[in-house]
Design a protein around this motif. Structure first.
Motif, PDB file in Angstrom:
ATOM      1  N   GLN A 184      14.505 -31.565  34.959  1.00 34.41           N
ATOM      2  CA  GLN A 184      13.066 -31.312  35.048  1.00 34.41           C
ATOM      3  C   GLN A 184      12.783 -30.410  36.253  1.00 34.41           C
ATOM      4  OE1 GLN A 184      10.796 -32.409  32.811  1.00 34.41           O
ATOM      5  NE2 GLN A 184      12.410 -33.430  31.631  1.00 34.41           N
ATOM      6  N   VAL A 185      12.183 -29.258  35.989  1.00 32.49           N
ATOM      7  CA  VAL A 185      12.005 -28.255  37.043  1.00 32.49           C
ATOM      8  C   VAL A 185      11.188 -28.801  38.210  1.00 32.49           C
ATOM      9  CG1 VAL A 185      11.044 -25.988  37.589  1.00 32.49           C
ATOM     10  CG2 VAL A 185      12.244 -26.342  35.424  1.00 32.49           C
ATOM     11  N   ALA A 186      10.056 -29.436  37.917  1.00 35.36           N
ATOM     12  CA  ALA A 186       9.194 -29.948  38.987  1.00 35.36           C
ATOM     13  C   ALA A 186       9.931 -30.991  39.825  1.00 35.36           C
ATOM     14  CB  ALA A 186       7.918 -30.543  38.398  1.00 35.36           C
ATOM     15  N   THR A 187      10.663 -31.857  39.167  1.00 32.75           N
ATOM     16  CA  THR A 187      11.402 -32.910  39.869  1.00 32.75           C
ATOM     17  C   THR A 187      12.489 -32.320  40.761  1.00 32.75           C
ATOM     18  OG1 THR A 187      11.001 -34.382  37.989  1.00 32.75           O
ATOM     19  CG2 THR A 187      12.707 -35.039  39.540  1.00 32.75           C
ATOM     20  N   ILE A 188      13.194 -31.336  40.251  1.00 31.69           N
ATOM     21  CA  ILE A 188      14.254 -30.693  41.036  1.00 31.69           C
ATOM     22  C   ILE A 188      13.669 -29.992  42.256  1.00 31.69           C
ATOM     23  CG2 ILE A 188      16.011 -28.877  41.016  1.00 31.69           C
ATOM     24  CD1 ILE A 188      16.389 -29.517  38.006  1.00 31.69           C
ATOM     25  N   LEU A 189      12.618 -29.212  42.040  1.00 35.00           N
ATOM     26  CA  LEU A 189      12.000 -28.493  43.160  1.00 35.00           C
ATOM     27  C   LEU A 189      11.428 -29.463  44.191  1.00 35.00           C
ATOM     28  CD1 LEU A 189      10.185 -25.578  41.284  1.00 35.00           C
ATOM     29  CD2 LEU A 189      12.308 -25.477  42.595  1.00 35.00           C
ATOM     30  N   GLY A 190      10.900 -30.589  43.716  1.00 36.70           N
ATOM     31  CA  GLY A 190      10.383 -31.592  44.639  1.00 36.70           C
ATOM     32  C   GLY A 190      11.473 -32.171  45.515  1.00 36.70           C
ATOM     33  N   SER A 191      12.624 -32.459  44.930  1.00 40.54           N
ATOM     34  CA  SER A 191      13.726 -33.022  45.720  1.00 40.54           C
ATOM     35  C   SER A 191      14.251 -32.003  46.729  1.00 40.54           C
ATOM     36  CB  SER A 191      14.851 -33.487  44.794  1.00 40.54           C
ATOM     37  OG  SER A 191      15.491 -32.386  44.169  1.00 40.54           O
ATOM     38  N   VAL A 192      14.325 -30.745  46.327  1.00 43.58           N
ATOM     39  CA  VAL A 192      14.788 -29.696  47.244  1.00 43.58           C
ATOM     40  C   VAL A 192      13.807 -29.540  48.405  1.00 43.58           C
ATOM     41  CG1 VAL A 192      15.224 -27.218  47.478  1.00 43.58           C
ATOM     42  CG2 VAL A 192      16.104 -28.459  45.487  1.00 43.58           C
ATOM     43  N   SER A 193      12.520 -29.566  48.090  1.00 42.69           N
ATOM     44  CA  SER A 193      11.508 -29.448  49.136  1.00 42.69           C
ATOM     45  C   SER A 193      11.579 -30.630  50.098  1.00 42.69           C
ATOM     46  CB  SER A 193      10.113 -29.361  48.502  1.00 42.69           C
ATOM     47  OG  SER A 193       9.134 -29.054  49.462  1.00 42.69           O
ATOM     48  N   PHE A 194      11.901 -31.809  49.570  1.00 42.36           N
ATOM     49  CA  PHE A 194      12.055 -32.992  50.425  1.00 42.36           C
ATOM     50  C   PHE A 194      13.236 -32.807  51.381  1.00 42.36           C
ATOM     51  CE2 PHE A 194       9.986 -37.262  49.499  1.00 42.36           C
ATOM     52  CZ  PHE A 194      10.000 -37.657  50.825  1.00 42.36           C
ATOM     53  N   LEU A 195      14.329 -32.277  50.860  1.00 43.86           N
ATOM     54  CA  LEU A 195      15.496 -32.023  51.704  1.00 43.86           C
ATOM     55  C   LEU A 195      15.161 -31.048  52.832  1.00 43.86           C
ATOM     56  CD1 LEU A 195      18.294 -31.669  48.987  1.00 43.86           C
ATOM     57  CD2 LEU A 195      18.091 -33.512  50.660  1.00 43.86           C
ATOM     58  N   VAL A 196      14.426 -30.004  52.495  1.00 42.55           N
ATOM     59  CA  VAL A 196      14.047 -29.011  53.502  1.00 42.55           C
ATOM     60  C   VAL A 196      13.154 -29.648  54.564  1.00 42.55           C
ATOM     61  CG1 VAL A 196      12.753 -26.878  53.894  1.00 42.55           C
ATOM     62  CG2 VAL A 196      14.292 -27.062  51.927  1.00 42.55           C
ATOM     63  N   SER A 197      12.162 -30.406  54.118  1.00 43.51           N
ATOM     64  CA  SER A 197      11.225 -31.037  55.044  1.00 43.51           C
ATOM     65  C   SER A 197      11.940 -31.974  56.012  1.00 43.51           C
ATOM     66  CB  SER A 197      10.164 -31.810  54.258  1.00 43.51           C
ATOM     67  OG  SER A 197       9.283 -32.484  55.132  1.00 43.51           O
ATOM     68  N   ASP A 198      12.792 -32.839  55.469  1.00 42.43           N
ATOM     69  CA  ASP A 198      13.481 -33.807  56.325  1.00 42.43           C
ATOM     70  C   ASP A 198      14.494 -33.136  57.246  1.00 42.43           C
ATOM     71  OD1 ASP A 198      12.007 -35.815  55.277  1.00 42.43           O
ATOM     72  OD2 ASP A 198      13.664 -36.928  54.391  1.00 42.43           O
ATOM     73  N   TYR A 224       4.455 -32.550  51.671  1.00 48.65           N
ATOM     74  CA  TYR A 224       3.401 -32.771  50.677  1.00 48.65           C
ATOM     75  C   TYR A 224       3.739 -32.075  49.358  1.00 48.65           C
ATOM     76  CZ  TYR A 224       0.226 -34.823  54.159  1.00 48.65           C
ATOM     77  OH  TYR A 224      -0.356 -35.644  55.098  1.00 48.65           O
ATOM     78  N   LEU A 225       4.326 -30.884  49.450  1.00 47.06           N
ATOM     79  CA  LEU A 225       4.737 -30.176  48.238  1.00 47.06           C
ATOM     80  C   LEU A 225       5.784 -30.986  47.472  1.00 47.06           C
ATOM     81  CD1 LEU A 225       4.706 -27.595  46.482  1.00 47.06           C
ATOM     82  CD2 LEU A 225       6.492 -26.678  47.989  1.00 47.06           C
ATOM     83  N   ALA A 226       6.735 -31.560  48.203  1.00 43.24           N
ATOM     84  CA  ALA A 226       7.779 -32.363  47.566  1.00 43.24           C
ATOM     85  C   ALA A 226       7.187 -33.551  46.819  1.00 43.24           C
ATOM     86  CB  ALA A 226       8.771 -32.850  48.623  1.00 43.24           C
ATOM     87  N   GLN A 227       6.301 -34.270  47.486  1.00 44.78           N
ATOM     88  CA  GLN A 227       5.708 -35.451  46.857  1.00 44.78           C
ATOM     89  C   GLN A 227       4.864 -35.062  45.644  1.00 44.78           C
ATOM     90  OE1 GLN A 227       6.962 -38.132  47.645  1.00 44.78           O
ATOM     91  NE2 GLN A 227       6.615 -38.850  49.733  1.00 44.78           N
ATOM     92  N   MET A 228       4.142 -33.959  45.754  1.00 43.87           N
ATOM     93  CA  MET A 228       3.322 -33.520  44.623  1.00 43.87           C
ATOM     94  C   MET A 228       4.191 -33.161  43.422  1.00 43.87           C
ATOM     95  SD  MET A 228       0.872 -30.186  44.165  1.00 43.87           S
ATOM     96  CE  MET A 228       2.327 -29.186  43.838  1.00 43.87           C
ATOM     97  N   LEU A 229       5.275 -32.428  43.661  1.00 36.37           N
ATOM     98  CA  LEU A 229       6.141 -32.008  42.559  1.00 36.37           C
ATOM     99  C   LEU A 229       6.830 -33.203  41.906  1.00 36.37           C
ATOM    100  CD1 LEU A 229       7.680 -28.792  44.147  1.00 36.37           C
ATOM    101  CD2 LEU A 229       6.160 -28.888  42.164  1.00 36.37           C
ATOM    102  N   ILE A 230       7.254 -34.162  42.707  1.00 34.08           N
ATOM    103  CA  ILE A 230       7.882 -35.359  42.140  1.00 34.08           C
ATOM    104  C   ILE A 230       6.866 -36.146  41.310  1.00 34.08           C
ATOM    105  CG2 ILE A 230       8.868 -37.611  42.738  1.00 34.08           C
ATOM    106  CD1 ILE A 230      10.282 -36.211  45.085  1.00 34.08           C
ATOM    107  N   ALA A 231       5.634 -36.248  41.813  1.00 32.56           N
ATOM    108  CA  ALA A 231       4.588 -36.958  41.071  1.00 32.56           C
ATOM    109  C   ALA A 231       4.250 -36.238  39.769  1.00 32.56           C
ATOM    110  CB  ALA A 231       3.336 -37.094  41.942  1.00 32.56           C
ATOM    111  N   VAL A 232       4.078 -34.931  39.846  1.00 26.33           N
ATOM    112  CA  VAL A 232       3.770 -34.149  38.644  1.00 26.33           C
ATOM    113  C   VAL A 232       4.923 -34.231  37.649  1.00 26.33           C
ATOM    114  CG1 VAL A 232       3.440 -31.794  37.778  1.00 26.33           C
ATOM    115  CG2 VAL A 232       2.151 -32.585  39.769  1.00 26.33           C
ATOM    116  N   GLY A 233       6.147 -34.164  38.164  1.00 27.42           N
ATOM    117  CA  GLY A 233       7.304 -34.278  37.282  1.00 27.42           C
ATOM    118  C   GLY A 233       7.327 -35.595  36.533  1.00 27.42           C
ATOM    119  N   ASP A 234       6.910 -36.667  37.199  1.00 30.84           N
ATOM    120  CA  ASP A 234       6.897 -37.977  36.549  1.00 30.84           C
ATOM    121  C   ASP A 234       5.856 -38.025  35.435  1.00 30.84           C
ATOM    122  OD1 ASP A 234       8.155 -40.650  36.719  1.00 30.84           O
ATOM    123  OD2 ASP A 234       6.099 -41.323  37.025  1.00 30.84           O
ATOM    124  N   VAL A 235       4.719 -37.401  35.669  1.00 27.22           N
ATOM    125  CA  VAL A 235       3.686 -37.345  34.625  1.00 27.22           C
ATOM    126  C   VAL A 235       4.165 -36.503  33.447  1.00 27.22           C
ATOM    127  CG1 VAL A 235       1.358 -36.526  34.078  1.00 27.22           C
ATOM    128  CG2 VAL A 235       1.788 -37.717  36.240  1.00 27.22           C
TER     129      VAL A 235
END
Length: 250
Positions: A184-198, A224-235
């Motif tokens: 899932q593109v949104a989920t993948i991008l969200g996880s990558v953004s989380f890695l960058v943030s942390d 915030y971008l990471a959390q949004m993408l993970i949330a959107v991916g779940d929907v």
């Protein structure tokens, strides 16, 4: 209803769903903009108000996921978002850093469990390239931990912090790999953004590098971008599953 009418109907349904999803994200956009407007350049002062403002965007995302996917998501992405909000509050107070890290570690565990559920199962089996990518992510996580290890040893509470960060790195890289597995593109991008943030946060908190200009903004925007993408991916994955089920029944 012929196939052309069916496709037109499905297209209208997707457009309506996209509009509804965007509107449900508006409170998140406003809340995150408010936090960044107030504290884009400096960490917020330790206070209940600052903790509430910082956690508000993620709490709104959790409410959005619950609204779309129901209470079952408490054991997955919505639960992970709520735990992340707890972590946000803890990190406002430097002395609660270890508790905040623990809350985020639990959040990554819930994200990982969600990505293992049947609705996230990839339609295609993993290829050899995917396996190499998984190994690369784990390798980068291990290399990052080795890199910051000497700085963790210098921390006042290194006896607890050093193994704690190791566990955290393992959990976030596991979450990222499971996100990649979903396809899932949104989920993948969200996880990558989380890695960058942390990563940016860790480099500054553990004094691996000097605090960089706009470092706080970089951490929070990617977070915030990471959390949004993970949330959107779940929907989206739930909606895609419903559409796929309808297609199989037709």
């Amino acid at each position: 209803m012929d196939i052309l009418e069916t496709h037109a109907y499905d297209r209208r349904q997707r457009q309506n769903m996209s509009c509804a999803l965007f509107l449900s994200l508006v409170p998140f956009f406003l809340a995150s903009a408010a936090f960044l407007f107030l504290w884009a350049h400096d960490s917020p002062p330790p206070s209940v108000v600052a903790a509430g403002v910082k956690a508000a965007p993620v709490l709104l995302l959790a409410a959005m996921v619950l609204g779309w996917n129901g209470w079952r998501s408490l054991g997955g992405v919505a639960g992970g978002l709520l735990l992340s909000a707890v972590g946000d509050c803890c990190l406002v107070w430097p002395e609660l850093f270890i508790y905040g890290m623990g809350a985020f570690a639990a959040a990554h565990l819930l994200f990982s469990l969600a990505f293992l559920t049947a609705r996230y199962l990839p339609r295609r089996p993993s290829s050899s390239h995917s396996v190499l990518l998984y190994l690369l992510v784990f390798g980068l996580g291990a290399a990052f931990y080795v890199y910051i290890y000497p700085f963790l040893q210098k921390a006042p509470d290194s006896a607890l912090l050093t193994p704690g960060v190791g566990v955290y790195v393992g959990l976030i890289t596991l979450m990222a790999n499971l996100a990649i597995r979903t396809g899932q593109v949104a989920t993948i991008l969200g996880s990558v953004s989380f890695l960058v943030s942390d990563s940016v946060l860790a480099l500054q908190v553990f004094k691996v590098i000097a605090s960089i200009k706009h470092g706080q903004a970089a951490v929070m925007v990617t977070y915030y971008l990471a959390q949004m993408l993970i949330a959107v991916g779940d929907v989206l994955v739930v909606e895609d599953q419903d559409d796929f089920s309808k297609w199989k029944r037709s």
